[in-house]
Design a protein around this motif. Structure first.
Motif, PDB file in Angstrom:
ATOM      1  N   ILE A   1     -45.938-102.253  65.690  1.00 39.61           N
ATOM      2  CA  ILE A   1     -44.640-102.261  65.004  1.00 39.61           C
ATOM      3  C   ILE A   1     -43.555-102.772  65.948  1.00 39.61           C
ATOM      4  O   ILE A   1     -42.702-103.590  65.567  1.00 39.61           O
ATOM      5  CB  ILE A   1     -44.296-100.852  64.484  1.00 39.61           C
ATOM      6  N   LEU A   2     -43.597-102.303  67.194  1.00 41.18           N
ATOM      7  CA  LEU A   2     -42.626-102.779  68.186  1.00 41.18           C
ATOM      8  C   LEU A   2     -42.806-104.268  68.461  1.00 41.18           C
ATOM      9  O   LEU A   2     -41.827-105.019  68.584  1.00 41.18           O
ATOM     10  CB  LEU A   2     -42.776-101.991  69.490  1.00 41.18           C
ATOM     11  N   LEU A   3     -44.055-104.711  68.533  1.00 36.36           N
ATOM     12  CA  LEU A   3     -44.343-106.111  68.835  1.00 36.36           C
ATOM     13  C   LEU A   3     -43.908-107.024  67.694  1.00 36.36           C
ATOM     14  O   LEU A   3     -43.424-108.152  67.927  1.00 36.36           O
ATOM     15  CB  LEU A   3     -45.839-106.280  69.111  1.00 36.36           C
ATOM     16  N   LEU A   4     -44.058-106.570  66.457  1.00 35.06           N
ATOM     17  CA  LEU A   4     -43.680-107.383  65.299  1.00 35.06           C
ATOM     18  C   LEU A   4     -42.171-107.582  65.207  1.00 35.06           C
ATOM     19  O   LEU A   4     -41.706-108.454  64.464  1.00 35.06           O
ATOM     20  CB  LEU A   4     -44.206-106.740  64.007  1.00 35.06           C
ATOM     21  N   ARG A   5     -41.415-106.787  65.937  1.00 36.46           N
ATOM     22  CA  ARG A   5     -39.958-106.934  65.943  1.00 36.46           C
ATOM     23  C   ARG A   5     -39.491-108.068  66.857  1.00 36.46           C
ATOM     24  O   ARG A   5     -38.328-108.449  66.825  1.00 36.46           O
ATOM     25  CB  ARG A   5     -39.302-105.619  66.388  1.00 36.46           C
ATOM     26  N   LEU A   6     -40.411-108.600  67.661  1.00 32.55           N
ATOM     27  CA  LEU A   6     -40.041-109.645  68.619  1.00 32.55           C
ATOM     28  C   LEU A   6     -40.091-111.021  67.966  1.00 32.55           C
ATOM     29  O   LEU A   6     -41.092-111.392  67.342  1.00 32.55           O
ATOM     30  CB  LEU A   6     -40.986-109.622  69.823  1.00 32.55           C
ATOM     31  N   PRO A   7     -39.039-111.828  68.112  1.00 37.03           N
ATOM     32  CA  PRO A   7     -39.074-113.211  67.621  1.00 37.03           C
ATOM     33  C   PRO A   7     -39.688-114.128  68.689  1.00 37.03           C
ATOM     34  O   PRO A   7     -39.424-113.972  69.881  1.00 37.03           O
ATOM     35  CB  PRO A   7     -37.587-113.536  67.409  1.00 37.03           C
ATOM     36  N   PHE A   8     -40.489-115.090  68.251  1.00 40.32           N
ATOM     37  CA  PHE A   8     -41.087-116.069  69.170  1.00 40.32           C
ATOM     38  C   PHE A   8     -40.681-117.464  68.703  1.00 40.32           C
ATOM     39  O   PHE A   8     -40.998-117.873  67.587  1.00 40.32           O
ATOM     40  CB  PHE A   8     -42.612-115.942  69.176  1.00 40.32           C
ATOM     41  N   CYS A   9     -39.956-118.176  69.571  1.00 41.50           N
ATOM     42  CA  CYS A   9     -39.481-119.504  69.188  1.00 41.50           C
ATOM     43  C   CYS A   9     -39.917-120.575  70.190  1.00 41.50           C
ATOM     44  O   CYS A   9     -39.391-121.675  70.206  1.00 41.50           O
ATOM     45  CB  CYS A   9     -37.958-119.489  69.057  1.00 41.50           C
ATOM     46  N   GLY A  10     -40.893-120.246  71.045  1.00 44.02           N
ATOM     47  CA  GLY A  10     -41.414-121.181  72.031  1.00 44.02           C
ATOM     48  C   GLY A  10     -40.875-120.872  73.417  1.00 44.02           C
ATOM     49  O   GLY A  10     -39.790-120.316  73.542  1.00 44.02           O
ATOM     50  N   PRO A  11     -41.677-121.167  74.438  1.00 39.50           N
ATOM     51  CA  PRO A  11     -43.022-121.764  74.403  1.00 39.50           C
ATOM     52  C   PRO A  11     -44.068-120.798  73.842  1.00 39.50           C
ATOM     53  O   PRO A  11     -43.776-119.630  73.622  1.00 39.50           O
ATOM     54  CB  PRO A  11     -43.289-122.078  75.886  1.00 39.50           C
ATOM     55  N   ASN A  12     -45.281-121.328  73.640  1.00 38.32           N
ATOM     56  CA  ASN A  12     -46.343-120.512  73.035  1.00 38.32           C
ATOM     57  C   ASN A  12     -47.566-120.363  73.944  1.00 38.32           C
ATOM     58  O   ASN A  12     -48.657-120.052  73.465  1.00 38.32           O
ATOM     59  CB  ASN A  12     -46.767-121.112  71.693  1.00 38.32           C
ATOM     60  N   LEU A  13     -47.389-120.587  75.240  1.00 39.23           N
ATOM     61  CA  LEU A  13     -48.493-120.477  76.193  1.00 39.23           C
ATOM     62  C   LEU A  13     -48.581-119.049  76.732  1.00 39.23           C
ATOM     63  O   LEU A  13     -47.646-118.572  77.391  1.00 39.23           O
ATOM     64  CB  LEU A  13     -48.308-121.454  77.357  1.00 39.23           C
ATOM     65  N   ILE A  14     -49.678-118.356  76.458  1.00 36.68           N
ATOM     66  CA  ILE A  14     -49.893-116.996  76.951  1.00 36.68           C
ATOM     67  C   ILE A  14     -50.740-117.071  78.208  1.00 36.68           C
ATOM     68  O   ILE A  14     -51.902-117.493  78.163  1.00 36.68           O
ATOM     69  CB  ILE A  14     -50.604-116.118  75.895  1.00 36.68           C
ATOM     70  N   ASP A  15     -50.160-116.670  79.326  1.00 37.02           N
ATOM     71  CA  ASP A  15     -50.874-116.738  80.606  1.00 37.02           C
ATOM     72  C   ASP A  15     -51.810-115.536  80.735  1.00 37.02           C
ATOM     73  O   ASP A  15     -51.616-114.649  81.578  1.00 37.02           O
ATOM     74  CB  ASP A  15     -49.874-116.770  81.765  1.00 37.02           C
ATOM     75  N   HIS A  16     -52.824-115.529  79.882  1.00 37.16           N
ATOM     76  CA  HIS A  16     -53.792-114.427  79.858  1.00 37.16           C
ATOM     77  C   HIS A  16     -55.012-114.901  79.078  1.00 37.16           C
ATOM     78  O   HIS A  16     -55.008-115.982  78.493  1.00 37.16           O
ATOM     79  CB  HIS A  16     -53.177-113.198  79.183  1.00 37.16           C
ATOM     80  N   TYR A  17     -56.076-114.068  79.082  1.00 38.61           N
ATOM     81  CA  TYR A  17     -57.263-114.420  78.300  1.00 38.61           C
ATOM     82  C   TYR A  17     -57.291-113.693  76.958  1.00 38.61           C
ATOM     83  O   TYR A  17     -58.218-113.870  76.164  1.00 38.61           O
ATOM     84  CB  TYR A  17     -58.545-114.120  79.090  1.00 38.61           C
ATOM     85  N   CYS A  18     -56.276-112.854  76.696  1.00 39.21           N
ATOM     86  CA  CYS A  18     -56.169-112.178  75.405  1.00 39.21           C
ATOM     87  C   CYS A  18     -54.699-111.901  75.119  1.00 39.21           C
ATOM     88  O   CYS A  18     -53.837-112.034  76.001  1.00 39.21           O
ATOM     89  CB  CYS A  18     -56.964-110.862  75.407  1.00 39.21           C
ATOM     90  N   CYS A  19     -54.407-111.521  73.898  1.00 35.09           N
ATOM     91  CA  CYS A  19     -53.041-111.141  73.539  1.00 35.09           C
ATOM     92  C   CYS A  19     -52.806-109.702  73.966  1.00 35.09           C
ATOM     93  O   CYS A  19     -53.575-108.806  73.599  1.00 35.09           O
ATOM     94  CB  CYS A  19     -52.847-111.261  72.031  1.00 35.09           C
ATOM     95  N   ASP A  20     -51.761-109.487  74.743  1.00 35.36           N
ATOM     96  CA  ASP A  20     -51.396-108.136  75.149  1.00 35.36           C
ATOM     97  C   ASP A  20     -49.883-108.050  75.307  1.00 35.36           C
ATOM     98  O   ASP A  20     -49.173-109.058  75.197  1.00 35.36           O
ATOM     99  CB  ASP A  20     -52.115-107.743  76.437  1.00 35.36           C
ATOM    100  N   LEU A  21     -49.397-106.863  75.573  1.00 30.53           N
ATOM    101  CA  LEU A  21     -47.963-106.601  75.507  1.00 30.53           C
ATOM    102  C   LEU A  21     -47.150-107.406  76.515  1.00 30.53           C
ATOM    103  O   LEU A  21     -46.216-108.113  76.131  1.00 30.53           O
ATOM    104  CB  LEU A  21     -47.712-105.095  75.714  1.00 30.53           C
ATOM    105  N   GLN A  22     -47.471-107.294  77.800  1.00 33.23           N
ATOM    106  CA  GLN A  22     -46.648-107.927  78.825  1.00 33.23           C
ATOM    107  C   GLN A  22     -46.582-109.451  78.689  1.00 33.23           C
ATOM    108  O   GLN A  22     -45.492-110.033  78.761  1.00 33.23           O
ATOM    109  CB  GLN A  22     -47.147-107.529  80.228  1.00 33.23           C
ATOM    110  N   PRO A  23     -47.710-110.147  78.500  1.00 37.80           N
ATOM    111  CA  PRO A  23     -47.624-111.609  78.338  1.00 37.80           C
ATOM    112  C   PRO A  23     -46.802-112.027  77.121  1.00 37.80           C
ATOM    113  O   PRO A  23     -46.094-113.038  77.164  1.00 37.80           O
ATOM    114  CB  PRO A  23     -49.095-112.032  78.175  1.00 37.80           C
ATOM    115  N   LEU A  24     -46.875-111.236  76.041  1.00 36.95           N
ATOM    116  CA  LEU A  24     -46.110-111.577  74.842  1.00 36.95           C
ATOM    117  C   LEU A  24     -44.628-111.266  75.017  1.00 36.95           C
ATOM    118  O   LEU A  24     -43.773-111.999  74.508  1.00 36.95           O
ATOM    119  CB  LEU A  24     -46.675-110.821  73.628  1.00 36.95           C
ATOM    120  N   LEU A  25     -44.316-110.187  75.726  1.00 36.00           N
ATOM    121  CA  LEU A  25     -42.914-109.880  76.015  1.00 36.00           C
ATOM    122  C   LEU A  25     -42.243-111.036  76.755  1.00 36.00           C
ATOM    123  O   LEU A  25     -41.079-111.344  76.528  1.00 36.00           O
ATOM    124  CB  LEU A  25     -42.821-108.607  76.862  1.00 36.00           C
ATOM    125  N   LYS A  26     -43.005-111.665  77.635  1.00 30.72           N
ATOM    126  CA  LYS A  26     -42.482-112.774  78.441  1.00 30.72           C
ATOM    127  C   LYS A  26     -42.093-113.967  77.561  1.00 30.72           C
ATOM    128  O   LYS A  26     -41.208-114.757  77.927  1.00 30.72           O
ATOM    129  CB  LYS A  26     -43.544-113.185  79.454  1.00 30.72           C
TER     130      LYS A  26
END
Length: 307
Positions: free
Chosen positions: A159-184
């Motif tokens: 629920i907290l993660l869905l509140r975040l807007p993502f407008c680019g870039p879309n490169l996740i410096d990880h091998y999976c989706c997780d909180l810290q890389p997406l927060l960045k």
């Protein structure tokens, strides 16, 4: 929240960009994942089939193996496939689903480990009251509560993660989706959101780890009054639990209890609790447990005799 997003696809950078190392990643983690699935399924089948493994400890071990299997499956298959893929793309919805699954089954594993520590405390420190304290109905209620707690944890994170807007870039410096890389990658100030993440995941990991360590210190202290044989058996079981706890909680606390920053070492640390621990759990709980090994031998013997 979709209207705030101009990103529909994320690209995972994986563990490495080197083609030769990617082949190594594929081979190594394929072996780890197959070993995880085979080992945990063997424990699940053995406990379900054996009449001698009916104690609460094995009841909880059954659910730990289920959590390990699902936890690893939420991460490892994509890591393995992406290792040989030119484009490591994951859709927004798949990414959110992976985060939810990671925290649902990770939370379940944490809570089951706590229940296993409670069981060992009752068995060693309250032996006369143990059959009453850890009767089957109580164990079932505790597992249901663990599922509910894990679901609340996973749901809160997503629920907290869905509140975040993502407008680019879309490169996740990880091998999976997780909180810290997406927060960045979020297009907003994430300081408050990160505090909420830390108060959820960080508190769950840290508080559970403290409870587990205190319980095992009390258990080990109480063993001085037991017989040599009883002390040896209890130490064997508790040592296995402590190994699992340290391997799982150490990396989790490192990842989820700090400011919103990503470090180069994060991916390798995450490997320990997402891939390593689910693989090691079956080895720890079978190689150090005579009852489980004997039940596996009997099950194998019956299988051969019936063919």
């Amino acid at each position: 929240m979709d209207q705030n997003n101009s990103v529909s696809v994320f690209i995972l950078l994986g563990l490495t960009q080197d083609p030769q190392r990617q082949k190594m990643v594929f081979s190594i983690f394929l072996i780890f994942y197959v070993g995880t699935i085979v080992g945990n399924l063997l424990i699940i089948v053995t406990i379900k089939s054996s009449k001698t493994l009916g104690s609460p400890m094995y009841f909880f071990l059954f659910y730990l193996s289920c959590a390990d299997t699902c936890f690893s499956t939420s991460i490892a298959p994509r890591l393995i496939v992406d290792a040989l893929s030119a484009k490591k793309e994951i859709s927004y919805n798949e990414c959110m689903t992976q985060v939810f699954a990671l925290h649902l089954f990770g939370g379940l594993e944490i809570l089951v480990l706590v229940l296993m520590a409670v069981d060992r405390y009752a068995a060693i420190c309250k032996p006369l009251h143990y059959p009453t304290i850890m009767r089957r109905q109580v164990c079932r209620i505790l597992i249901v509560l663990a599922w509910i707690g894990a679901f609340i944890h996973g749901t809160t994170q997503i629920i907290l993660l869905l509140r975040l807007p993502f407008c680019g870039p879309n490169l996740i410096d990880h091998y999976c989706c997780d909180l810290q890389p997406l927060l960045k990658l979020a297009c907003m100030d994430t300081y408050v959101i990160n505090l909420l993440f830390v108060s959820n995941s960080g508190a769950l990991c840290s508080c559970s780890f403290m409870i587990l360590m205190i319980s095992y210190i009390v258990i080990l202290h109480s063993l001085r009054n037991h017989s040599s044989e009883g002390r040896k058996k209890a130490l064997s079981t508790c040592t296995a639990h402590i190994i699992v706890v340290v391997l799982f909680f150490g990396p989790c606390i490192f990842i989820y209890t700090r400011p919103p920053t990503t470090l180069p070492i994060d991916k390798m640390v995450a490997v320990f609790y997402t891939i390593g621990t689910p693989f090691l759990n079956p080895l720890v709980y079978t190689l150090r447990n005579t009852e489980v090994k004997n039940s596996m031998r009997r099950l194998w013997h019956v299988k051969i005799m019936t063919e």
